[in-house]
Design an enzyme around this catalytic site. Sequence first.
Site, short mmCIF file in Angstrom:
data_model
loop_
_atom_site.label_atom_id
_atom_site.label_comp_id
_atom_site.label_asym_id
_atom_site.label_seq_id
_atom_site.Cartn_x
_atom_site.Cartn_y
_atom_site.Cartn_z
N ASP A 118 0.87 -1.18 0.00
CA ASP A 118 0.00 0.00 0.00
C ASP A 118 0.90 1.23 0.00
O ASP A 118 1.42 1.63 1.04
CB ASP A 118 -0.91 -0.03 1.23
CG ASP A 118 -1.73 1.25 1.40
OD1 ASP A 118 -1.80 2.05 0.45
OD2 ASP A 118 -2.28 1.43 2.51
N SER A 119 1.09 1.82 -1.17
CA SER A 119 1.94 2.99 -1.32
C SER A 119 1.07 4.24 -1.24
O SER A 119 0.44 4.64 -2.22
CB SER A 119 2.69 2.93 -2.66
OG SER A 119 3.38 4.13 -2.91
N SER A 179 1.92 9.40 2.24
CA SER A 179 2.96 9.62 3.25
C SER A 179 3.64 8.34 3.69
O SER A 179 4.84 8.35 3.98
CB SER A 179 2.37 10.30 4.50
OG SER A 179 1.73 11.52 4.17
N ARG A 180 2.90 7.24 3.74
CA ARG A 180 3.42 6.01 4.32
C ARG A 180 3.38 4.88 3.32
O ARG A 180 2.49 4.81 2.46
CB ARG A 180 2.61 5.62 5.56
CG ARG A 180 2.56 6.67 6.64
CD ARG A 180 3.86 6.77 7.40
NE ARG A 180 4.02 5.67 8.34
CZ ARG A 180 5.14 5.41 9.00
NH1 ARG A 180 6.22 6.15 8.78
NH2 ARG A 180 5.21 4.41 9.86
N GLY A 185 -9.25 6.55 -6.50
CA GLY A 185 -7.99 6.12 -5.91
C GLY A 185 -7.99 4.63 -5.64
O GLY A 185 -8.93 4.10 -5.04
N ALA A 186 -6.94 3.96 -6.09
CA ALA A 186 -6.87 2.51 -5.92
C ALA A 186 -6.87 2.12 -4.45
O ALA A 186 -7.35 1.03 -4.09
CB ALA A 186 -5.64 1.97 -6.63
N ASP A 187 -6.35 2.98 -3.58
CA ASP A 187 -6.35 2.66 -2.16
C ASP A 187 -7.76 2.69 -1.58
O ASP A 187 -8.11 1.83 -0.75
CB ASP A 187 -5.43 3.60 -1.39
CG ASP A 187 -5.77 5.08 -1.59
OD1 ASP A 187 -6.51 5.41 -2.55
OD2 ASP A 187 -5.28 5.90 -0.79
N ARG A 188 -8.58 3.63 -2.01
CA ARG A 188 -9.97 3.67 -1.55
C ARG A 188 -10.71 2.41 -1.99
O ARG A 188 -11.46 1.81 -1.21
CB ARG A 188 -10.69 4.91 -2.10
CG ARG A 188 -10.20 6.22 -1.54
CD ARG A 188 -10.83 7.40 -2.29
NE ARG A 188 -12.29 7.45 -2.10
CZ ARG A 188 -13.11 8.16 -2.87
NH1 ARG A 188 -12.62 8.87 -3.89
NH2 ARG A 188 -14.40 8.17 -2.64
N THR A 230 -3.25 11.39 5.20
CA THR A 230 -2.90 12.68 4.62
C THR A 230 -4.17 13.37 4.14
O THR A 230 -4.39 14.56 4.38
CB THR A 230 -1.92 12.51 3.46
OG1 THR A 230 -0.78 11.80 3.94
CG2 THR A 230 -1.50 13.85 2.89
#
Length: 259
Positions: A6-7, A10-11, A99-102, A127
Amino acid sequence: MMLLIDSGNSRLKLGWLRSGAREPEPAAFDNLDLQALASWLQTLRPRPTRAIGVNVAGQARGEAIAAILAQCGCSIEWMRPRREVLGMTNAYRNQAQLGADRWAAMLGLRMRLPEGHPPALLASFGTATTLDTLGPDNEFAGGLILPGPTMMRGALVHGTANLPLAEGPVTLYPTETHEAIATGIAAAQAGALARQWLAGQERYGQPPEVYVAGGGWTEVRPEIERLLQLVGAPFGVAPVPVILQTPVLDGLAALASAL
């Protein structure tokens, strides 16, 4: 062993999946410190040869991560949102904008819920803060994006001449500048979450369950819990947020299991 990456802005958060088992504790590094990633990879046994991940930190960061993995003989596939996967549908009009993270986080939430579950609201305080809803029909209905608590605080410092980088208690009627800023930030985060909770109640006719994640949760927790009690009272409920440690990695693990 399949790596899960998970890029974020910030982390950099890392886990793995091996024969159906997950990492006992995820790793997390500053996303600018890719040497930490290289060092962590050297500790893994067996050495991974494949990875899947999501990256919202830009193409250059994704390429840098892929290059470090390649040095260890590991290839990566960056996942992108799909219209339908593992029983979850996606109402986003343009998949490329999501967003792929969402998307992965909602999939991680979906995989933990039973069939016929109530609507679920996932609030991620990083963030950026995201507030996304999964309906009882397992459709990702959409959600909000707003600056996270730290970004809000920084915006006041850099966008004004005299406001400080403030920390302070949250009060109903602040009488000191640090308190006023801290309370304003918490109120903005809590108000956005309450709005989406009420929107879920209106759309689905039942109160959403609330799930939370991200490093900013601790800061805003008291105000959100207070406001949820107020908005839930007319419906006879008292929503209690459930903390999810790694919803994005959970979603990636589900995808990896299906590959």
